[in-house]
Design an enzyme around this catalytic site. Structure first.
Site, PDB file in Angstrom:
ATOM      1  N   ASP A  25       1.058  -1.233  -0.094  1.00 34.32           N
ATOM      2  CA  ASP A  25      -0.415   0.366  -0.115  1.00 34.32           C
ATOM      3  C   ASP A  25       0.846   1.610  -0.194  1.00 34.32           C
ATOM      4  O   ASP A  25       1.703   1.395   0.898  1.00 34.32           O
ATOM      5  CB  ASP A  25      -0.652   0.133   1.377  1.00 34.32           C
ATOM      6  CG  ASP A  25      -2.284   0.519   1.123  1.00 34.32           C
ATOM      7  OD1 ASP A  25      -2.254   2.376   0.425  1.00 34.32           O
ATOM      8  OD2 ASP A  25      -3.210  -0.398   1.265  1.00 34.32           O
ATOM      9  N   HIS A  61     -11.377  -3.462   3.020  1.00 36.87           N
ATOM     10  CA  HIS A  61     -11.073  -3.456   4.955  1.00 36.87           C
ATOM     11  C   HIS A  61     -11.611  -2.028   5.457  1.00 36.87           C
ATOM     12  O   HIS A  61     -11.582  -1.560   6.477  1.00 36.87           O
ATOM     13  CB  HIS A  61     -10.244  -2.993   5.713  1.00 36.87           C
ATOM     14  CG  HIS A  61      -9.379  -2.274   4.380  1.00 36.87           C
ATOM     15  ND1 HIS A  61      -8.696  -1.656   3.364  1.00 36.87           N
ATOM     16  CD2 HIS A  61      -8.447  -0.440   5.004  1.00 36.87           C
ATOM     17  CE1 HIS A  61      -7.941  -0.941   2.857  1.00 36.87           C
ATOM     18  NE2 HIS A  61      -8.644  -0.080   3.681  1.00 36.87           N
ATOM     19  N   ASP A  62     -12.864  -1.072   4.145  1.00 37.04           N
ATOM     20  CA  ASP A  62     -13.685  -0.328   4.448  1.00 37.04           C
ATOM     21  C   ASP A  62     -14.704  -0.199   4.433  1.00 37.04           C
ATOM     22  O   ASP A  62     -16.010   0.892   4.047  1.00 37.04           O
ATOM     23  CB  ASP A  62     -12.819   0.990   3.494  1.00 37.04           C
ATOM     24  CG  ASP A  62     -11.324   1.376   3.903  1.00 37.04           C
ATOM     25  OD1 ASP A  62     -11.196   1.203   4.767  1.00 37.04           O
ATOM     26  OD2 ASP A  62     -10.873   2.258   2.520  1.00 37.04           O
ATOM     27  N   GLU A  85      -6.765   3.278  -5.954  1.00 31.96           N
ATOM     28  CA  GLU A  85      -7.725   3.761  -5.397  1.00 31.96           C
ATOM     29  C   GLU A  85      -8.099   5.517  -5.918  1.00 31.96           C
ATOM     30  O   GLU A  85      -7.638   6.031  -5.339  1.00 31.96           O
ATOM     31  CB  GLU A  85      -7.967   3.610  -3.241  1.00 31.96           C
ATOM     32  CG  GLU A  85      -8.544   2.970  -3.075  1.00 31.96           C
ATOM     33  CD  GLU A  85      -9.087   4.121  -1.547  1.00 31.96           C
ATOM     34  OE1 GLU A  85      -9.561   3.460  -0.882  1.00 31.96           O
ATOM     35  OE2 GLU A  85      -7.957   4.614  -0.904  1.00 31.96           O
TER      36      GLU A  85
HETATM   37  O1  TEU Z   1      -9.849   4.868   1.901  1.00 28.93           O
HETATM   38  C1  TEU Z   1     -10.432   6.030   1.567  1.00 28.93           C
HETATM   39  C2  TEU Z   1     -11.645   6.738   1.156  1.00 28.93           C
HETATM   40  O2  TEU Z   1     -12.066   7.081   0.781  1.00 28.93           O
HETATM   41  C3  TEU Z   1     -12.517   5.974   2.948  1.00 28.93           C
HETATM   42  O3  TEU Z   1     -11.621   6.179   3.268  1.00 28.93           O
HETATM   43  C4  TEU Z   1     -13.624   5.895   2.931  1.00 28.93           C
HETATM   44  O4  TEU Z   1     -13.635   6.562   3.396  1.00 28.93           O
HETATM   45  C5  TEU Z   1     -14.575   5.042   4.146  1.00 28.93           C
HETATM   46  O5  TEU Z   1     -13.750   3.949   4.406  1.00 28.93           O
HETATM   47  C6  TEU Z   1     -16.026   4.841   3.569  1.00 28.93           C
HETATM   48  O6  TEU Z   1     -16.057   4.726   4.604  1.00 28.93           O
HETATM   49  C7  TEU Z   1      -8.404   4.800   2.410  1.00 28.93           C
HETATM   50  C8  TEU Z   1      -8.331   3.773   2.840  1.00 28.93           C
HETATM   51  O7  TEU Z   1      -8.800   2.623   2.305  1.00 28.93           O
HETATM   52  C9  TEU Z   1      -8.617   3.064   4.466  1.00 28.93           C
HETATM   53  O8  TEU Z   1      -8.767   2.680   5.474  1.00 28.93           O
HETATM   54  C10 TEU Z   1      -7.971   4.621   4.821  1.00 28.93           C
HETATM   55  O9  TEU Z   1      -8.300   5.490   6.426  1.00 28.93           O
HETATM   56  C11 TEU Z   1      -7.793   5.700   4.246  1.00 28.93           C
HETATM   57  O10 TEU Z   1      -7.800   6.007   2.633  1.00 28.93           O
HETATM   58  C12 TEU Z   1      -7.116   6.954   4.366  1.00 28.93           C
HETATM   59  O11 TEU Z   1      -6.410   6.550   4.100  1.00 28.93           O
END
Ligand code: TEU
Length: 552
Positions: free
Chosen positions: A100, A328-329, A255
């Protein structure tokens, strides 16, 4: 220069969110020793690539997405020696490893930030600093994703710094050429070590609008269109590609929040020197929410079907899709688009709904056994910074019950409980005290039991991946959706000159009558995959799935 890296097109990736994957040293935190133990397991799924969520040293405010040193591996995960062992172990098994890359922001504990706040050169302008307005107010009205407005006051420097995510995640000033050099050094460091590519975190946010103007258009999430796909984004990405990636055979997965297929093509169109190989789009997550994960609505199959088909058709022949349903989000899919009552059936059906599409599939840890959401009674049990902000600061007037329900439906922590390896204590995740709560259903849903059951979700994933690998029609055939007005079934075919594959997915707990598309003679087709023992009737049972293959 023409596109050279294409090896990912025939692969299936497995995503590891390290804290909750497997603890190898008994301290309660997942780590690389645990990953090493499980490399053969990952390989046994048929996966030939691993994406690691951040492994770098971090204070852990955003579970590793707040990095304090980009050129090392956190001690809690086993340090650099453990990482090299995993990297070699993966390569020996013919698996690629991608890291990442989180460079929209760093942790405020990073040395760069500590020096920047003291105005020590060359770090003074590494971040986005602005003085307070005359009345002491913040520099503009942009919102952060996680914690209120996008600005935090620094007592030492006596200025505000921008944070599009948590307060302890300070946005880097990518307009500073020195910062871009740092990014290139990070990339070279890992690529020279043998890493095979990157998943680039919120990379479309790195170029902010000139002058950081106020946003007068958006009612909420202010600033989104002023920092997403910003003015110098392409220029910086081309610089990274030219100065670094052109010298390596590396895969770049970007992403991209809010990207439509049209927008994605600006970055991934293979006919036009793409800056990325694939994009993580968010639309697939939107069939049970409006305006992002936190406005939950009942699941609507029409929306999912439209999104699936839109990405398949709009990128066809032009670019390559990244396919996923979980990461994971977002909360777990069985609990959202499937059914906990029909956990086994719906986990398999959901797998087939995307694994046979055109693109490179990603599987998130625990998805392969159909892990479900987590329902704690006490909101204080949640760990995630975004979840805690949502609970304590947003929609606070609703009843306690509704507020808790909102977390159950929307929190990222639902997908962050430890992987359920067995029915042993702590789900076999650790011999110590787990850093986070284990989902109580681990005795019913776990890897060990599913290994012994030929009809398990786990073994369905294995069969589906094997089919994908063996059939070129799955990897390269044309995609077509059928019966688009069905409110219960998602039906699609893949077709090449030799074969035709039919996938029928029932998204209902009621019965549904299956139809084959015109020209697809079921009596001549071979049933390759299904999730009920007997498949003689055309009436589909709850969450039934069938995959047929026809030789032409
Ligand atoms: O996620 C980006 C993002 O857009 C998410 O934060 C999204 O808004 C949210 O999870 C939806 O509920 C990335 C990573 O995947 C995330 O784990 C990080 O927290 C974020 O960036 C910040 O680095």
């Amino acid at each position: 220069m023409s596109k050279k890296t294409t090896w990912y097109k025939d692969m299936v990736f497995y995503q590891i969110w390290p804290r909750s994957f497997k603890d190898g040293d008994g301290d309660g935190m997942g780590d690389l020793h645990g990953v090493y133990e499980k490399l053969d397991y990952i390989k046994s799924l048929g996966c030939d690539g691993i994406w690691f969520s951040p492994l770098y040293p971090s204070p852990g405010v955003d579970c590793g997405y707040d990095i304090s040193n980009y050129l090392d591996i956190a001690e809690e995960f086993g340090g650099m020696a453990a990482f090299k062992k995993v990297l070699d172990g993966a390569h020996e098994r013919g698996m690629k490893v991608i890291m990442d890359l989180v460079v929209n922001h760093t942790s405020t504990e990073h040395e760069w930030f500590k020096k920047s706040r003291q105005r020590i050169d060359p770090y003074t302008d590494y971040y986005i600093w602005r003085p307070a307005k005359k009345n002491g107010g913040i520099p503009n009205n942009w919102d952060s994703f996680f914690e209120g407005k996008a600005w935090a006051w620094d007592e030492e420097r006596k200025e505000y710094y921008m944070h599009l995510f948590a307060v302890q995640q300070a946005d880097l000033n990518m307009d500073n050429p020195l910062v871009r050099e740092e990014v290139k050094n990070i990339l070279r460091f890992w690529l020279d070590m043998g890493v095979d590519g990157f998943r680039e975190d919120v990379i479309t946010l790195i170029s902010k609008a000139e002058g950081l103007p106020n946003d007068y258009i958006m009612p909420a999430s202010k600033g989104t269109f002023l920092y997403n796909h910003g003015p110098h984004l392409h220029e910086y990405l081309e610089e990274f590609r030219h100065d670094v990636f052109d010298n390596y055979d590396a895969m770049i997965l970007a992403e991209a929040p809010l990207a439509s297929p049209k927008k994605a093509l600006e970055y991934v169109d293979e006919r036009k020197d793409p800056v990325f190989d694939m994009m993580i789009q968010f639309e697939t997550q939107g069939a049970d929410s409006l305006f992002g994960d936190w406005f939950h609505v009942p699941f609507i199959l029409f929306r999912l079907k439209r999104i699936y088909t839109k990405w398949q058709s709009k990128l066809d022949g032009k670019a390559w899709n990244m396919l996923y349903i979980e990461n994971h989000d977002h909360p777990r899919m069985v609990s959202r688009y499937g059914s906990e009552k029909y956990q086994k059936e719906s986990a398999k059906m959901l797998a087939a709904s995307y694994l046979f599409q055109k693109g490179t599939p990603f599987i998130y840890q625990g998805q392969e056994i159909g892990m479900t959401n987590w329902y704690p009674e006490d909101p204080d049990m949640y760990e995630d910074v975004q979840t805690r902000w949502q609970y304590f600061n947003v929609a606070t007037k609703a009843s306690p019950k509704r507020r808790l329900k909102r977390l159950w439906d929307c929190s990222r922590d639902s997908a962050r409980t430890p992987v359920q390896w067995s029915a042993e204590e702590n789900a076999g995740f650790t011999t110590g005290t787990p850093w986070f709560y284990v989902n109580e259903n681990y005795k019913e849903i776990n890897v060990a039991d599913q290994e012994n059951d030929p009809d398990s979700v786990l073994n369905f994933y294995r069969k589906a991946i094997e089919l994908r690998k063996n059939l070129s029609v799955v990897r390269h055939g044309d995609y077509k959706e059928h019966f688009i007005f069905s409110s219960k079934l998602y039906t699609y075919t893949r077709e090449d000159e030799r074969q035709k594959l039919l996938v029928v997915c029932s998204f209902t707990d009621k019965k549904a009558v299956m139809k084959a598309p015109a020209g697809f003679d079921l009596s001549k087709a071979q049933l390759m995959l299904h999730n009920y023992a007997d498949v003689s009737s055309k009436t589909l049972r709850p969450y039934e799935v069938r995959v047929y293959l026809l030789d032409k």
